[in-house]
Design a protein around this motif. Structure first.
Motif, PDB file in Angstrom:
ATOM      1  N   LEU A  43       0.846  -1.192   0.000  1.00 52.92           N
ATOM      2  CA  LEU A  43       0.000   0.000   0.000  1.00 52.92           C
ATOM      3  C   LEU A  43       0.879   1.239   0.000  1.00 52.92           C
ATOM      4  O   LEU A  43       1.881   1.294   0.711  1.00 52.92           O
ATOM      5  N   LEU A  44       0.491   2.220  -0.799  1.00 51.95           N
ATOM      6  CA  LEU A  44       1.165   3.507  -0.835  1.00 51.95           C
ATOM      7  C   LEU A  44       0.173   4.551  -0.361  1.00 51.95           C
ATOM      8  O   LEU A  44      -0.935   4.646  -0.896  1.00 51.95           O
ATOM      9  N   GLU A  45       0.549   5.293   0.645  1.00 51.31           N
ATOM     10  CA  GLU A  45      -0.322   6.305   1.248  1.00 51.31           C
ATOM     11  C   GLU A  45       0.350   7.661   1.072  1.00 51.31           C
ATOM     12  O   GLU A  45       1.480   7.863   1.506  1.00 51.31           O
ATOM     13  N   ILE A  46      -0.333   8.586   0.399  1.00 50.97           N
ATOM     14  CA  ILE A  46       0.239   9.902   0.138  1.00 50.97           C
ATOM     15  C   ILE A  46      -0.620  10.954   0.829  1.00 50.97           C
ATOM     16  O   ILE A  46      -1.771  11.187   0.445  1.00 50.97           O
ATOM     17  N   GLN A  47      -0.055  11.563   1.857  1.00 53.41           N
ATOM     18  CA  GLN A  47      -0.740  12.646   2.563  1.00 53.41           C
ATOM     19  C   GLN A  47      -0.586  13.908   1.728  1.00 53.41           C
ATOM     20  O   GLN A  47       0.466  14.148   1.149  1.00 53.41           O
ATOM     21  N   GLY A  48      -1.625  14.708   1.651  1.00 48.83           N
ATOM     22  CA  GLY A  48      -1.605  15.862   0.749  1.00 48.83           C
ATOM     23  C   GLY A  48      -1.797  15.394  -0.682  1.00 48.83           C
ATOM     24  O   GLY A  48      -1.156  15.874  -1.604  1.00 48.83           O
ATOM     25  N   GLY A  49      -2.689  14.434  -0.852  1.00 43.58           N
ATOM     26  CA  GLY A  49      -2.907  13.779  -2.136  1.00 43.58           C
ATOM     27  C   GLY A  49      -3.315  14.712  -3.259  1.00 43.58           C
ATOM     28  O   GLY A  49      -2.863  14.564  -4.391  1.00 43.58           O
ATOM     29  N   LYS A  50      -4.142  15.696  -2.972  1.00 42.97           N
ATOM     30  CA  LYS A  50      -4.607  16.620  -4.007  1.00 42.97           C
ATOM     31  C   LYS A  50      -3.433  17.403  -4.588  1.00 42.97           C
ATOM     32  O   LYS A  50      -3.278  17.504  -5.804  1.00 42.97           O
ATOM     33  N   GLU A  51      -2.582  17.934  -3.728  1.00 44.46           N
ATOM     34  CA  GLU A  51      -1.413  18.692  -4.171  1.00 44.46           C
ATOM     35  C   GLU A  51      -0.472  17.784  -4.971  1.00 44.46           C
ATOM     36  O   GLU A  51       0.072  18.189  -5.999  1.00 44.46           O
ATOM     37  N   PHE A  52      -0.286  16.566  -4.498  1.00 44.82           N
ATOM     38  CA  PHE A  52       0.585  15.606  -5.183  1.00 44.82           C
ATOM     39  C   PHE A  52       0.094  15.343  -6.606  1.00 44.82           C
ATOM     40  O   PHE A  52       0.870  15.379  -7.564  1.00 44.82           O
ATOM     41  N   ILE A  53      -1.199  15.090  -6.759  1.00 43.43           N
ATOM     42  CA  ILE A  53      -1.762  14.801  -8.078  1.00 43.43           C
ATOM     43  C   ILE A  53      -1.658  16.021  -8.984  1.00 43.43           C
ATOM     44  O   ILE A  53      -1.242  15.917 -10.134  1.00 43.43           O
ATOM     45  N   LEU A  54      -2.020  17.191  -8.473  1.00 41.26           N
ATOM     46  CA  LEU A  54      -1.939  18.412  -9.282  1.00 41.26           C
ATOM     47  C   LEU A  54      -0.503  18.692  -9.713  1.00 41.26           C
ATOM     48  O   LEU A  54      -0.252  19.040 -10.869  1.00 41.26           O
ATOM     49  N   ASN A  55       0.452  18.539  -8.786  1.00 43.38           N
ATOM     50  CA  ASN A  55       1.865  18.755  -9.131  1.00 43.38           C
ATOM     51  C   ASN A  55       2.350  17.749 -10.155  1.00 43.38           C
ATOM     52  O   ASN A  55       3.118  18.084 -11.059  1.00 43.38           O
ATOM     53  N   THR A  56       1.902  16.502 -10.028  1.00 40.53           N
ATOM     54  CA  THR A  56       2.310  15.464 -10.967  1.00 40.53           C
ATOM     55  C   THR A  56       1.813  15.771 -12.367  1.00 40.53           C
ATOM     56  O   THR A  56       2.579  15.734 -13.338  1.00 40.53           O
ATOM     57  N   PHE A  57       0.528  16.107 -12.500  1.00 43.71           N
ATOM     58  CA  PHE A  57      -0.018  16.398 -13.822  1.00 43.71           C
ATOM     59  C   PHE A  57       0.596  17.672 -14.411  1.00 43.71           C
ATOM     60  O   PHE A  57       0.907  17.717 -15.598  1.00 43.71           O
ATOM     61  N   THR A  58       0.779  18.688 -13.590  1.00 45.45           N
ATOM     62  CA  THR A  58       1.402  19.923 -14.062  1.00 45.45           C
ATOM     63  C   THR A  58       2.818  19.653 -14.550  1.00 45.45           C
ATOM     64  O   THR A  58       3.234  20.147 -15.596  1.00 45.45           O
ATOM     65  N   SER A  59       3.558  18.843 -13.812  1.00 42.00           N
ATOM     66  CA  SER A  59       4.929  18.502 -14.202  1.00 42.00           C
ATOM     67  C   SER A  59       4.957  17.730 -15.512  1.00 42.00           C
ATOM     68  O   SER A  59       5.849  17.935 -16.342  1.00 42.00           O
ATOM     69  N   MET A  60       3.990  16.844 -15.699  1.00 42.16           N
ATOM     70  CA  MET A  60       3.942  16.074 -16.935  1.00 42.16           C
ATOM     71  C   MET A  60       3.664  16.996 -18.117  1.00 42.16           C
ATOM     72  O   MET A  60       4.274  16.858 -19.184  1.00 42.16           O
ATOM     73  N   ILE A  61       2.771  17.935 -17.933  1.00 41.95           N
ATOM     74  CA  ILE A  61       2.435  18.880 -19.008  1.00 41.95           C
ATOM     75  C   ILE A  61       3.640  19.774 -19.314  1.00 41.95           C
ATOM     76  O   ILE A  61       3.947  20.034 -20.465  1.00 41.95           O
ATOM     77  N   ASP A  62       4.318  20.241 -18.262  1.00 39.93           N
ATOM     78  CA  ASP A  62       5.458  21.128 -18.426  1.00 39.93           C
ATOM     79  C   ASP A  62       6.753  20.364 -18.681  1.00 39.93           C
ATOM     80  O   ASP A  62       7.798  20.978 -18.866  1.00 39.93           O
ATOM     81  N   ASP A  63       6.679  19.008 -18.647  1.00 36.93           N
ATOM     82  CA  ASP A  63       7.844  18.150 -18.842  1.00 36.93           C
ATOM     83  C   ASP A  63       8.948  18.456 -17.831  1.00 36.93           C
ATOM     84  O   ASP A  63      10.120  18.620 -18.183  1.00 36.93           O
ATOM     85  N   LYS A  64       8.557  18.558 -16.568  1.00 36.75           N
ATOM     86  CA  LYS A  64       9.495  18.836 -15.485  1.00 36.75           C
ATOM     87  C   LYS A  64       9.473  17.686 -14.495  1.00 36.75           C
ATOM     88  O   LYS A  64       8.539  16.894 -14.437  1.00 36.75           O
ATOM     89  N   GLU A  65      10.511  17.636 -13.653  1.00 32.81           N
ATOM     90  CA  GLU A  65      10.596  16.634 -12.598  1.00 32.81           C
ATOM     91  C   GLU A  65       9.561  16.930 -11.518  1.00 32.81           C
ATOM     92  O   GLU A  65       9.339  18.093 -11.164  1.00 32.81           O
ATOM     93  N   VAL A  66       8.928  15.892 -10.980  1.00 31.80           N
ATOM     94  CA  VAL A  66       7.954  16.053  -9.901  1.00 31.80           C
ATOM     95  C   VAL A  66       8.699  16.145  -8.581  1.00 31.80           C
ATOM     96  O   VAL A  66       9.466  15.260  -8.232  1.00 31.80           O
ATOM     97  N   VAL A  67       8.468  17.230  -7.848  1.00 32.58           N
ATOM     98  CA  VAL A  67       9.058  17.405  -6.523  1.00 32.58           C
ATOM     99  C   VAL A  67       7.918  17.668  -5.570  1.00 32.58           C
ATOM    100  O   VAL A  67       7.109  18.562  -5.775  1.00 32.58           O
ATOM    101  N   PHE A  68       7.833  16.848  -4.525  1.00 34.63           N
ATOM    102  CA  PHE A  68       6.748  16.972  -3.546  1.00 34.63           C
ATOM    103  C   PHE A  68       7.366  17.109  -2.169  1.00 34.63           C
ATOM    104  O   PHE A  68       8.155  16.285  -1.750  1.00 34.63           O
ATOM    105  N   SER A  69       7.042  18.208  -1.501  1.00 33.58           N
ATOM    106  CA  SER A  69       7.605  18.412  -0.157  1.00 33.58           C
ATOM    107  C   SER A  69       6.550  18.832   0.821  1.00 33.58           C
ATOM    108  O   SER A  69       5.480  19.168   0.494  1.00 33.58           O
TER     109      SER A  69
END
Length: 69
Positions: A43-69
């Motif tokens: 199981l993978l549990e990500i706290q702050g899931g909404k921010e994580f998903i938004l950052n991931t999709f934004t990074s994919m669109i912008d072709d940048k590395e995903v950084v989550f802190s």
């Protein structure tokens, strides 16, 4: 992959990989990985899931590395 769930109230994204019993977990910042006795991720549990998903999709669109802190 077994299930992906998002709990809006707690803002936690849960990704279930296996039905094996959880033996232990390791936490790295907002991410908690739960493992079976044999070391397989269950199981993978990500706290702050909404921010994580938004950052991931934004990074994919912008072709940048995903950084989550």
């Amino acid at each position: 992959m077994k299930k992906i769930k998002y709990d809006k109230e707690t803002d936690i994204l849960i990704i279930e990989f296996s039905d094996k019993p959880i033996e232990y977990a390791e936490e790295e910042g907002p991410i908690i990985i739960h493992f079976a006795k044999d070391g397989e991720p269950v199981l993978l549990e990500i706290q702050g899931g909404k921010e994580f998903i938004l950052n991931t999709f934004t990074s994919m669109i912008d072709d940048k590395e995903v950084v989550f802190s």
